[in-house]
Structures are given as C-alpha cells and as structure tokens.
Design an enzyme around this catalytic site. Structure first.
Site, PDB file in Angstrom:
ATOM      1  N   CYS A 156     -20.463  -1.852 -17.149  1.00 60.18           N
ATOM      2  CA  CYS A 156     -20.162  -1.996 -15.803  1.00 60.18           C
ATOM      3  C   CYS A 156     -21.104  -3.012 -15.042  1.00 60.18           C
ATOM      4  CB  CYS A 156     -20.394  -0.774 -14.949  1.00 60.18           C
ATOM      5  SG  CYS A 156     -20.499  -0.831 -13.146  1.00 60.18           S
TER       6      CYS A 156
ATOM      7  N   CYS B 177     -20.264   3.097 -17.963  1.00 61.09           N
ATOM      8  CA  CYS B 177     -21.435   2.586 -17.318  1.00 61.09           C
ATOM      9  C   CYS B 177     -22.161   1.403 -18.084  1.00 61.09           C
ATOM     10  CB  CYS B 177     -22.504   3.305 -17.269  1.00 61.09           C
ATOM     11  SG  CYS B 177     -21.631   4.790 -16.128  1.00 61.09           S
TER      12      CYS B 177
ATOM     13  N   GLU C  38       0.746  -1.262   0.039  1.00 63.54           N
ATOM     14  CA  GLU C  38      -0.077  -0.036   0.147  1.00 63.54           C
ATOM     15  C   GLU C  38       0.959   1.440   0.266  1.00 63.54           C
ATOM     16  OE1 GLU C  38      -3.338   0.033  -0.659  1.00 63.54           O
ATOM     17  OE2 GLU C  38      -3.301  -2.169  -0.497  1.00 63.54           O
TER      18      GLU C  38
ATOM     19  N   CYS D 173     -15.503   2.450 -13.032  1.00 66.15           N
ATOM     20  CA  CYS D 173     -15.941   3.814 -12.551  1.00 66.15           C
ATOM     21  C   CYS D 173     -14.963   4.891 -12.472  1.00 66.15           C
ATOM     22  CB  CYS D 173     -16.655   3.613 -11.289  1.00 66.15           C
ATOM     23  SG  CYS D 173     -17.810   4.672 -10.655  1.00 66.15           S
TER      24      CYS D 173
ATOM     25  N   CYS E 245     -26.593   0.781  -9.377  1.00 66.41           N
ATOM     26  CA  CYS E 245     -26.209   2.049  -9.295  1.00 66.41           C
ATOM     27  C   CYS E 245     -27.168   2.994  -9.172  1.00 66.41           C
ATOM     28  CB  CYS E 245     -25.107   2.298 -10.571  1.00 66.41           C
ATOM     29  SG  CYS E 245     -24.273   3.866 -10.593  1.00 66.41           S
TER      30      CYS E 245
HETATM   31  S1  SF4 Z   1     -22.827   2.170 -13.578  1.00 66.68           S
HETATM   32 FE1  SF4 Z   1     -22.254   3.390 -11.463  1.00 66.68          FE
HETATM   33  S2  SF4 Z   1     -20.684   2.256 -10.540  1.00 66.68           S
HETATM   34 FE2  SF4 Z   1     -20.762   1.573 -12.572  1.00 66.68          FE
HETATM   35  S3  SF4 Z   1     -19.261   2.904 -13.938  1.00 66.68           S
HETATM   36 FE3  SF4 Z   1     -21.452   3.844 -14.283  1.00 66.68          FE
HETATM   37  S4  SF4 Z   1     -21.329   5.382 -12.728  1.00 66.68           S
HETATM   38 FE4  SF4 Z   1     -19.557   3.912 -12.034  1.00 66.68          FE
END
Ligand code: SF4
Length: 345
Positions: free
Chosen positions: A211, A208, A51, A201, A218
C-alpha cells in the site's frame, strides 16, 4: 469523534492528502465514467448514471454497459422521453432493475423541476427517486466540484484504518473526510480513496506491505508497527482490532452474503429479462420455462456482485418464481391479464 490521532493531526492530514493525490496521479485508472482517467469535473447527469450503476454492480460489468447506455441516454431529457421498458432493456446485464426504474423516474423529475439546469444542492439531489446521501455527494463532488466526499465502503475503510485508526461511524467519517478534501480537487481525492480501498485496503485482507500509505501515512499500521518494535504506544493508540470492522458487531468481519443464484431476487431479475426479451405478452407457463432456462444457463448471471449458489430444485424455483412474479405485479413492474404477462409501459 473517536480518533486515534491526538498529536500533529494537521501535519498528518496535509501529508496524508498529499500522499493520496500523488499516488493517484501516478496511477490513474482507465474507466469509462472517469473519461480515461482524466480528473476534471464531469457532467452531473453522467455521474448520476454511473453511480447508480456502480451502487450494486461490479465495476467490470458496469464498464461493459455504461458507454452504450450513456450514448442512448446522454441527458436526463433523453431518458425522460423514453419509456421505462426502453431503459430496462438497456439495463440488462446490471441486475437490480429497480435502480433503472428509479433512474428513469429521476430523469423525469429533473426535466419537470429543473428544465434548464440540474439539481445542484444536497437537498435537491436527495429529492430525486432512489438518490441517497452517497450518490448525492458523488454528483456534488464529481459533477459540480464541491468539496464533499462520497463515502462508500472503500473510503470508509481507508478513513477508519489510515486516518482515524478507530471505528468511526459513517457520519463521523463523512465529517472527517469533508474536512480533509482539497477544495480544488474533490473528485481526484474521492476517486483516490475509492481506488486505495478497492485495490489495497480491502475488507478481508488489506495489502499493507504494498500500500502506498503503508505505515508512514496509515495510523493503524503505524500503531501496529510501534507495538511490534516495542515503541511507545501510550502517545498514539494502536488498536490490534481492525478499525474497519463494524463497531456494532466487531467479531463479524464481512457480513456473509447469502447465495444469489436461485434466490427470489435472482428470479425477479430473470422474469424481467425474459419479458424484455419476449417483447410482448407472454403466457405464464412460457415465461416460467424461459426463466428456468435462464436459471440453468451458466451465462445468465445478471451482473450482481453476489456469487452463484448451488443448483436450485424445481419446486423451489416454481415457488420463488410465483413470489417474484407476485412482487413485480404488485410493484407495478409487470401487468398480468387473462391474455398473459407483459412489462408495464
Ligand atoms: S496500510 Fe493502511 S490504508 Fe494501506 S492497506 Fe494497510 S490498513 Fe489499508
């Protein structure tokens, strides 16, 4: 706490955590500090080392240095018995050498204050040189399996966008994530948030549509979707403004990073590297020539995540070299005598 989650939060939280862990279990990342993606608890010292390196250096660069560094310093005792110069030498390629010195100081503090153990509470870890709240929480979660979340910029973005849908402060995010973390899998949860934040993100252009949380898990995306299809927005706020933006400066987006190449910080790193490679006393002029050569060498990047700037003029380099050297001498990194310059032992 400012949060867009006003209804069904408990169910949402449980489903959110489950979705995050399901995704991460199916998409493990092979990184040396994760022991080939395994999610078991790890040695706290190795967590502290990783870290500290990852704090200001890209993961790809850390992955090149971490295995051999840990092999040379597998315990706090092994590092404490080494000189500062030996640690700095092994740190080459990571930049921001002050972190290496703090790590070396931490190893000595651990050995002298915890001869048969390792600091295992937030308060104890925060006493170590250079250890802040994020690193302390990382050691607790990844090394001791405690139900806390180390909140880095990636976890912060995911929490703001996906869970809260609003621009939580850092303290509010810590509180929220610590409430969600599954007690039996704190490391997996934290690492999944890191990965979601870095892979999907992202700060500038979140992916998105790919994602795994998408508009189902989300809050921000779900709100935007409701707006776009004309759904009821009164029950769940759906901010158009990105919740991940800095609330103190919402129009700023990502802060502009000044050029690194040729900066005073870059010159500091190059002076240290030259002295490490010189292994002894160096005349000031010779040191400057070595630094200038490194600066002109396109391969001399020191591992910082900062981008290189335009070419740097000689007068500017001379001036910054003098300032960097003065800093390093006054901070005790470098000793200057009439015979020359060398690293402090
Ligand atoms: S869906 Fe939500 S968590 Fe996923 S990349 Fe988009 S803003 Fe980020």
């Amino acid at each position: 706490m400012k949060t867009a989650r006003t209804e069904g939060s408990t169910v949402f939280d449980r489903d959110f955590v489950s979705a995050v862990l399901t995704w991460s279990d199916s998409n493990p990342r092979s990184l040396p500090w994760r022991v080939d993606g395994a999610r078991e608890r790890r040695d706290p010292w190795s967590v502290l080392v990783a870290e500290t390196m990852l704090a200001q250096t890209q993961a790809t660069r850390v992955a090149q240095v971490y295995p051999s560094f840990l092999e040379r310093f597998p315990t706090a005792l092994a590092m404490a018995q080494s000189t500062k110069s030996e640690v700095l030498e092994r740190w080459i390629g990571l930049g921001y050498y002050r972190r290496a010195v703090r790590l070396w100081e931490s190893s000595r503090a651990v050995v002298s204050n915890y001869p048969n153990s390792f600091p295992a509470t937030l308060a104890e870890l925060l006493q170590l040189p250079g250890v802040g709240r994020y690193t302390a929480c990382a050691v607790l979660a990844l090394g001791f399996g405690e139900a806390v979340v180390p909140v880095d910029v990636n976890a912060l973005r995911v929490a703001r966008r996906a869970i809260a849908g609003s621009a939580l402060t850092h303290a509010e995010t810590q509180q929220l994530l610590d409430r969600l973390v599954p007690p039996d899998r704190p490391a997996a949860f934290a690492e999944a948030l890191f990965d979601l934040g870095s892979q999907y993100c992202t700060a500038q252009a979140p992916r998105c549509s790919q994602c795994p949380l998408s508009d189902r898990y989300c809050v921000w995306q779900r709100g935007l979707r409701r707006r776009s299809v004309g759904g009821r927005c009164d029950q769940e706020p759906s901010p158009v403004v990105d919740p991940a933006l800095d609330p103190a400066n919402p129009g700023s987006g990502r802060p502009r990073v000044p050029p690194y190449r040729g900066s005073r910080r870059h010159l500091r790193a190059l002076v240290l590297r030259s002295l490490l490679q010189g292994r002894g006393l160096l005349d000031r002029e010779v040191l400057f020539e070595n630094v200038a050569a490194l600066l002109n060498d396109s391969d001399s990047r020191d591992g910082s995540s900062r981008s290189l700037g335009p070419s740097v003029s000689l007068p500017t380099t001379t001036e910054l070299f003098g300032e960097a050297l003065r800093d390093l001498v006054s901070e005790g990194f470098v000793i200057e005598t009439e015979d020359g310059l060398q690293l402090a032992p």
